[in-house]
Motif scaffolding. Structure first.
Motif, PDB file in Angstrom:
ATOM      1  N   GLY A  71      -8.583  10.999 -15.984  1.00 34.35           N
ATOM      2  CA  GLY A  71      -7.206  10.562 -16.107  1.00 34.35           C
ATOM      3  C   GLY A  71      -6.348  10.999 -14.934  1.00 34.35           C
ATOM      4  N   SER A  72      -6.564  12.246 -14.462  1.00 36.23           N
ATOM      5  CA  SER A  72      -5.791  12.744 -13.323  1.00 36.23           C
ATOM      6  C   SER A  72      -6.128  11.960 -12.058  1.00 36.23           C
ATOM      7  N   GLU A  73      -7.401  11.680 -11.857  1.00 41.07           N
ATOM      8  CA  GLU A  73      -7.791  10.902 -10.680  1.00 41.07           C
ATOM      9  C   GLU A  73      -7.180   9.504 -10.705  1.00 41.07           C
ATOM     10  N   SER A  74      -7.068   8.936 -11.876  1.00 47.29           N
ATOM     11  CA  SER A  74      -6.469   7.613 -11.994  1.00 47.29           C
ATOM     12  C   SER A  74      -4.992   7.648 -11.619  1.00 47.29           C
ATOM     13  N   LEU A  75      -4.274   8.671 -12.086  1.00 46.50           N
ATOM     14  CA  LEU A  75      -2.851   8.788 -11.757  1.00 46.50           C
ATOM     15  C   LEU A  75      -2.641   9.021 -10.260  1.00 46.50           C
ATOM     16  N   ILE A  76      -3.485   9.859  -9.673  1.00 46.34           N
ATOM     17  CA  ILE A  76      -3.372  10.128  -8.239  1.00 46.34           C
ATOM     18  C   ILE A  76      -3.655   8.867  -7.432  1.00 46.34           C
ATOM     19  N   ARG A  77      -4.632   8.087  -7.855  1.00 49.90           N
ATOM     20  CA  ARG A  77      -4.956   6.831  -7.159  1.00 49.90           C
ATOM     21  C   ARG A  77      -3.795   5.848  -7.251  1.00 49.90           C
ATOM     22  N   GLN A  78      -3.166   5.756  -8.424  1.00 48.29           N
ATOM     23  CA  GLN A  78      -2.015   4.871  -8.570  1.00 48.29           C
ATOM     24  C   GLN A  78      -0.858   5.325  -7.686  1.00 48.29           C
ATOM     25  N   ALA A  79      -0.652   6.647  -7.595  1.00 51.98           N
ATOM     26  CA  ALA A  79       0.437   7.165  -6.764  1.00 51.98           C
ATOM     27  C   ALA A  79       0.204   6.872  -5.286  1.00 51.98           C
ATOM     28  N   ARG A  80      -1.055   6.887  -4.859  1.00 54.98           N
ATOM     29  CA  ARG A  80      -1.362   6.619  -3.459  1.00 54.98           C
ATOM     30  C   ARG A  80      -1.278   5.131  -3.113  1.00 54.98           C
ATOM     31  N   GLU A  81      -1.514   4.287  -4.098  1.00 53.09           N
ATOM     32  CA  GLU A  81      -1.565   2.852  -3.837  1.00 53.09           C
ATOM     33  C   GLU A  81      -0.253   2.136  -4.135  1.00 53.09           C
ATOM     34  N   ILE A  82       0.791   2.880  -4.456  1.00 54.57           N
ATOM     35  CA  ILE A  82       2.064   2.240  -4.788  1.00 54.57           C
ATOM     36  C   ILE A  82       2.622   1.515  -3.566  1.00 54.57           C
ATOM     37  N   GLN A  83       3.157   0.317  -3.778  1.00 54.99           N
ATOM     38  CA  GLN A  83       3.688  -0.496  -2.692  1.00 54.99           C
ATOM     39  C   GLN A  83       5.113  -0.044  -2.337  1.00 54.99           C
ATOM     40  N   ASP A  84       5.518  -0.338  -1.092  1.00 52.05           N
ATOM     41  CA  ASP A  84       6.839   0.077  -0.619  1.00 52.05           C
ATOM     42  C   ASP A  84       7.956  -0.584  -1.425  1.00 52.05           C
ATOM     43  N   SER A  85       7.786  -1.850  -1.773  1.00 61.21           N
ATOM     44  CA  SER A  85       8.825  -2.543  -2.540  1.00 61.21           C
ATOM     45  C   SER A  85       9.027  -1.887  -3.905  1.00 61.21           C
ATOM     46  N   GLU A  86       7.922  -1.586  -4.555  1.00 67.16           N
ATOM     47  CA  GLU A  86       8.018  -0.921  -5.853  1.00 67.16           C
ATOM     48  C   GLU A  86       8.599   0.478  -5.702  1.00 67.16           C
ATOM     49  N   LEU A  87       8.271   1.142  -4.590  1.00 70.24           N
ATOM     50  CA  LEU A  87       8.770   2.498  -4.362  1.00 70.24           C
ATOM     51  C   LEU A  87      10.281   2.493  -4.146  1.00 70.24           C
ATOM     52  N   GLN A  88      10.800   1.498  -3.428  1.00 68.90           N
ATOM     53  CA  GLN A  88      12.243   1.410  -3.199  1.00 68.90           C
ATOM     54  C   GLN A  88      12.993   1.156  -4.505  1.00 68.90           C
ATOM     55  N   LYS A  89      12.426   0.316  -5.362  1.00 70.48           N
ATOM     56  CA  LYS A  89      13.039   0.084  -6.671  1.00 70.48           C
ATOM     57  C   LYS A  89      13.059   1.370  -7.491  1.00 70.48           C
ATOM     58  N   PHE A  90      11.966   2.120  -7.391  1.00 64.30           N
ATOM     59  CA  PHE A  90      11.902   3.382  -8.129  1.00 64.30           C
ATOM     60  C   PHE A  90      12.949   4.356  -7.615  1.00 64.30           C
ATOM     61  N   TYR A  91      13.147   4.406  -6.279  1.00 61.76           N
ATOM     62  CA  TYR A  91      14.171   5.268  -5.701  1.00 61.76           C
ATOM     63  C   TYR A  91      15.559   4.893  -6.232  1.00 61.76           C
ATOM     64  N   SER A  92      15.858   3.606  -6.263  1.00 60.48           N
ATOM     65  CA  SER A  92      17.176   3.142  -6.715  1.00 60.48           C
ATOM     66  C   SER A  92      17.409   3.501  -8.183  1.00 60.48           C
ATOM     67  N   ARG A  93      16.399   3.303  -9.011  1.00 55.00           N
ATOM     68  CA  ARG A  93      16.543   3.637 -10.432  1.00 55.00           C
ATOM     69  C   ARG A  93      16.760   5.134 -10.623  1.00 55.00           C
ATOM     70  N   LEU A  94      16.091   5.938  -9.801  1.00 57.39           N
ATOM     71  CA  LEU A  94      16.233   7.388  -9.916  1.00 57.39           C
ATOM     72  C   LEU A  94      17.624   7.845  -9.471  1.00 57.39           C
ATOM     73  N   VAL A  95      18.181   7.186  -8.446  1.00 50.72           N
ATOM     74  CA  VAL A  95      19.539   7.528  -8.006  1.00 50.72           C
ATOM     75  C   VAL A  95      20.531   7.283  -9.133  1.00 50.72           C
ATOM     76  N   LYS A  96      20.374   6.191  -9.845  1.00 49.68           N
ATOM     77  CA  LYS A  96      21.269   5.890 -10.962  1.00 49.68           C
ATOM     78  C   LYS A  96      21.131   6.925 -12.069  1.00 49.68           C
ATOM     79  N   LEU A  97      19.898   7.357 -12.342  1.00 45.89           N
ATOM     80  CA  LEU A  97      19.696   8.376 -13.376  1.00 45.89           C
ATOM     81  C   LEU A  97      20.342   9.704 -12.995  1.00 45.89           C
TER      82      LEU A  97
END
Length: 813
Positions: free
Chosen positions: A5-31
């Motif tokens: 399970g940990s390896e799966s999460l780490i793999r997902q974190a490494r493969e995240i796309q820039d567009s998805e990452l920017q959306k995540f940043y924006s949502r976190l700023v609002k929070l």
């Protein structure tokens, strides 16, 4: 290894796309703009940390997100402090941004240290920290000040040179203030009004001692109250880092003619523990009373000297406070910890200023005498022993009673205390040179020291790797060898010693241990007492070792004993590496006899015995190679060992190397005393064993001897025959018959066909060599210059000339 399970999460974190990452940043700023701490915010910070952690390179967060994360470092929520610090440590710091230390805490300090990329960055941080100490806010305590000293202490560990001399002087003055002039009133005192009083305000109350009485002196870490003020907390922090500070900046001084005069005045004055109440910090600019002579001299001291004096007073006050009986057990433990630190600080102070020794020693002597009867203070007595070691000679005191207590009682009675074991062995390692000078007899306590290793081998092995060479002397070498071999027995005996005091003598409800019954039996008491001896040279049990091993047979499977046995081969290699540097040939001969004798007297643990035999084999060859004359000196014992056929099956490794040593070094080229009669006697003994082994099946319960044993016997006989040609026909006859052994079918003494082929091949080679005795002697007993050729250095040969000519040609233009 990570879970699936940990390896799966780490793999997902490494493969995240820039567009998805920017959306995540924006949502976190609002929070982060909401004041309340939501579960979604915590989860998002966890995910952000995982994304940053899983990436190979550090990322740069958007400036808006970065600015919103920084205030979380001072958030009331400890969880947000930890998460924000962890996230920011995985990012690149914004360029050109001034470090904000206004709300400094442990998490913010860790962030600042992690983002300091160079010594200059740390120096800038130090400058900001020191400047913040001079700010005195009027509206209550400043949170950042509470974490200043831990932050400075971390900088001292990583880069002490970051603090300039001016910073050291300023901080030394501040430490004086915090140590000596903290408030003596606690936060939240008793109410000033009675029961019917309308005013319920609470007036500040004085601090108390650990026994509940009101404190009549200055504040220390051992004072208690309902709450601490900021300067009281700084007092605690100052004491916690005082020793580190003194050791780090021992060489920084600011002496002057005034300071020298003050020192001379101070030495002429008698020391008074209670200072005048008029004495105030010179940093505060208060008027110094001229009534107190101590205050007068202290006022003239440099900041470093003044800190030394105040630290001296602080430590004496702590020692006095530890005489009080604490109301809580936790406070009793605190007293012990403070005693350890106070004595260590006094030791450092006396090392810096030897004149303090005469003022401190009466206190340390009284402390040691008061606590020496209670071994629960053993960890306190070790720093006191360190003080005796460092300054006992200067004070001209007899330290024999100190060493007797530390070296004799501590290991004997507290061997199962892991904390004392760590402190004790560290004390020995750090003071080997001093102990060899001040207490050279400490090596005779090695049976006692080894109890720590026998009890907890994995934790103490590294210490004994460093300690063992200092315990090996010409007088202790033989007994130390036996003691190392008996370590598994000592481990089992220590277990039995503790069990004998905790388990009932008779217990019909459970099966008792036979070894425990033997330990309680007066008949065998002497055997166990010898293992538990505190000093070397107090008897010998070599003749009764077999009895001891039979009594402890069931302990061979105990985990503690197994772990102890695994460390013995490591220590034996260190032992032999050292003993060859201190022993003469007579002692080495004694060690060879001990190895032959003890190869059959070991606790019955198959793996352990096999490893010990392997060590004995390699070291026997090593000793004989260094001193070939030992083979002639101990020829009778070696021949007796090699002539015993049972050793082929029970001690195969050792036996093989004994035979090789006899065949290799029993010659005139190794020792002029080697006679034909001795060679013949050795030949006949080995011949009889070889004939017996190759003419019958192994004894019941034994396996066939390894081919190495047979080939070594044949080679040794061939070597001996090449030195006495009258013996050649006898060995040639055996070798010729060996060629026909395989034609008769299976051989009872060799179960493997490939092994038999190897033995026969070796026999044919030797038989062919012995046909020409001159060649056989040159091959089987080559002269020394053949074994260690130096042809490339011999100027009389053509090879060096050719090499020099080729070198000149290759280097010519």
């Amino acid at each position: 290894m990570y879970s699936h399970g940990s390896e799966s999460l780490i793999r997902q974190a490494r493969e995240i796309q820039d567009s998805e990452l920017q959306k995540f940043y924006s949502r976190l700023v609002k929070l982060l703009q909401f004041k309340e701490v939501s579960h979604e915010l915590v989860d998002s910070l966890h995910r952000l940390y995982l994304i940053l952690f899983a990436n190979k390179y550090s990322r740069t967060l958007p400036s808006e997100l970065q600015q919103n994360l920084v205030p979380l470092l001072s958030s009331p929520s400890e969880q947000l402090q930890v998460l924000s610090s962890a996230v920011l440590r995985e990012t690149l710091p914004p360029c050109g941004e001034e470090k904000n230390i206004a709300q400094l805490n442990s998490h913010a300090a860790a962030l600042l240290l992690s983002q300091a990329g160079s010594k200059d960055d740390l120096s800038d941080l130090c400058a900001q920290i020191i400047r913040s100490l001079e700010i005195r806010p009027s509206d209550g305590p400043t949170p950042s000040l509470m974490h200043t000293l831990p932050f400075v202490n971390s900088i001292l560990t990583h880069c002490p040179e970051c603090l300039t001399a001016d910073h050291v002087i300023l901080l030394s003055k501040k430490l004086v203030d915090w140590l000596r002039y903290a408030s003596i009133m606690q936060v939240g005192g008793a109410s000033s009004g009675g029961f019917f009083s309308g005013s319920r305000s609470r007036q500040p109350a004085p601090i108390a001692e650990l026994d509940g009485t009101v404190s009549g002196d200055f504040f220390t870490v051992l004072c208690v109250g309902q709450g601490f003020t900021e300067d009281q907390w700084m007092n605690v922090y100052s004491f916690s880092m005082l020793r580190h500070w003194l050791l780090t900046y021992r060489g920084v001084s600011n002496d002057s003619m005034v300071v020298d005069a003050a020192n001379r005045l101070q030495l002429s004055l008698s020391f008074s523990h209670s200072l005048s109440n008029d004495d105030r910090s010179e940093v505060d600019g208060s008027v110094v009373s001229m009534v107190s002579a101590t205050s007068s001299s202290s006022r003239l001291l440099s900041p470093k000297e003044r800190l030394r004096e105040k630290a001296f007073q602080y430590c004496l006050r702590l020692i006095e406070q530890c005489d009080r009986k604490a109301l809580k057990k936790t406070d009793t433990d605190l007293q012990k910890a403070c005693l350890v630190e106070a004595v260590c600080i006094l030791d450092v102070l006396c090392a810096e200023d030897p004149s303090l020794v005469y003022r401190v020693f009466p206190c340390i002597k009284a402390l040691f005498g008061r606590l020496s009867s209670d071994l629960s203070f053993a960890r306190v007595l070790l720093p006191a022993a360190q003080f005796y070691l460092n300054h006992g000679e200067m004070a001209a005191v007899d330290c024999e009673s100190v060493w007797k207590l530390v070296f004799s009682q501590f290991p004997a009675e507290l061997f199962n205390d892991p904390f004392l074991a760590h402190d004790f062995l560290r004390f020995l390692r750090l003071n080997l040179e001093g102990l060899q000078r001040a207490a050279p007899h400490f090596t005779r306590y090695f049976p006692n020291f080894l109890k720590f290793l026998a009890w907890d081998s994995p934790a103490t092995l590294e210490d004994f790797v460093d300690l063992l060479p200092s315990l090996v002397t010409a007088g202790s070498a033989v007994e130390l060898l036996h003691t190392l071999l008996d370590l598994p027995c000592l481990s089992a005996t220590l277990v039995l010693q503790l069990r004998s005091t905790s388990l009932p003598i008779s217990d019909s409800g459970s099966r008792g241990l036979l070894s425990l019954d033997a330990f309680r039996n007066p008949t065998f008491r002497g055997l166990f007492l010898f293992l538990l001896r505190t000093e070397a040279g107090s008897g010998d049990t070599i003749e009764r070792l077999s009895t001891l091993h039979s009594l402890l047979a069931e302990s061979a499977e105990w985990p503690r004993v197994v772990h102890c046995a695994q460390t013995v081969p490591v220590l034996l290699h260190i032992y032999f590496n050292t003993v060859i540097t201190v022993a003469d040939e007579k002692l080495l001969a004694h060690l060879i006899l001990a190895m032959l004798e003890r190869s059959n007297l070991l606790l019955n643990m198959p793996t352990y015995c096999k490893e010990i035999h392997r060590v004995f084999s390699s070291q026997l060859v090593r000793l004989c190679k260094l001193h070939p004359s030992l083979v002639v000196d101990q020829s009778q014992e070696l021949l007796e060992f090699a002539g015993t056929t049972a050793n082929v099956y029970s001690k195969e490794e050792v036996y093989t190397h004994v035979v090789w040593v006899l065949g290799e070094y029993l010659s005139l080229s190794s020792d002029s005393r080697c006679s034909v009669r001795l060679i013949t006697s050795c030949f006949e003994s080995l011949e009889a064993v070889l004939f017996e082994v190759t003419s019958s099946a192994p004894p019941p319960g034994s396996v066939c001897p390894a081919p190495k044993v047979i080939t070594t016997l044949m080679s040794a006989l061939a070597k001996l025959a090449s030195r006495s040609h009258d013996l050649i026909p006898r060995v040639s006859l055996f070798l010729s018959k060996l060629r026909n052994v395989t034609k008769g079918g299976s051989v009872p003494w060799c179960s493997d066909e490939e092994d038999m082929v190897a033995i026969v091949t070796r026999g044919e080679e030797l038989w062919s060599l012995l046909k020409t005795p001159g060649v056989a002697q040159s091959v089987l007993t080559p002269p020394p210059y053949v074994n260690a050729p130096r042809w490339h250095r011999d100027a009389n040969l053509a090879l060096p000339l050719q090499l020099r000519a080729l070198t000149a040609l290759t280097h010519s233009p």
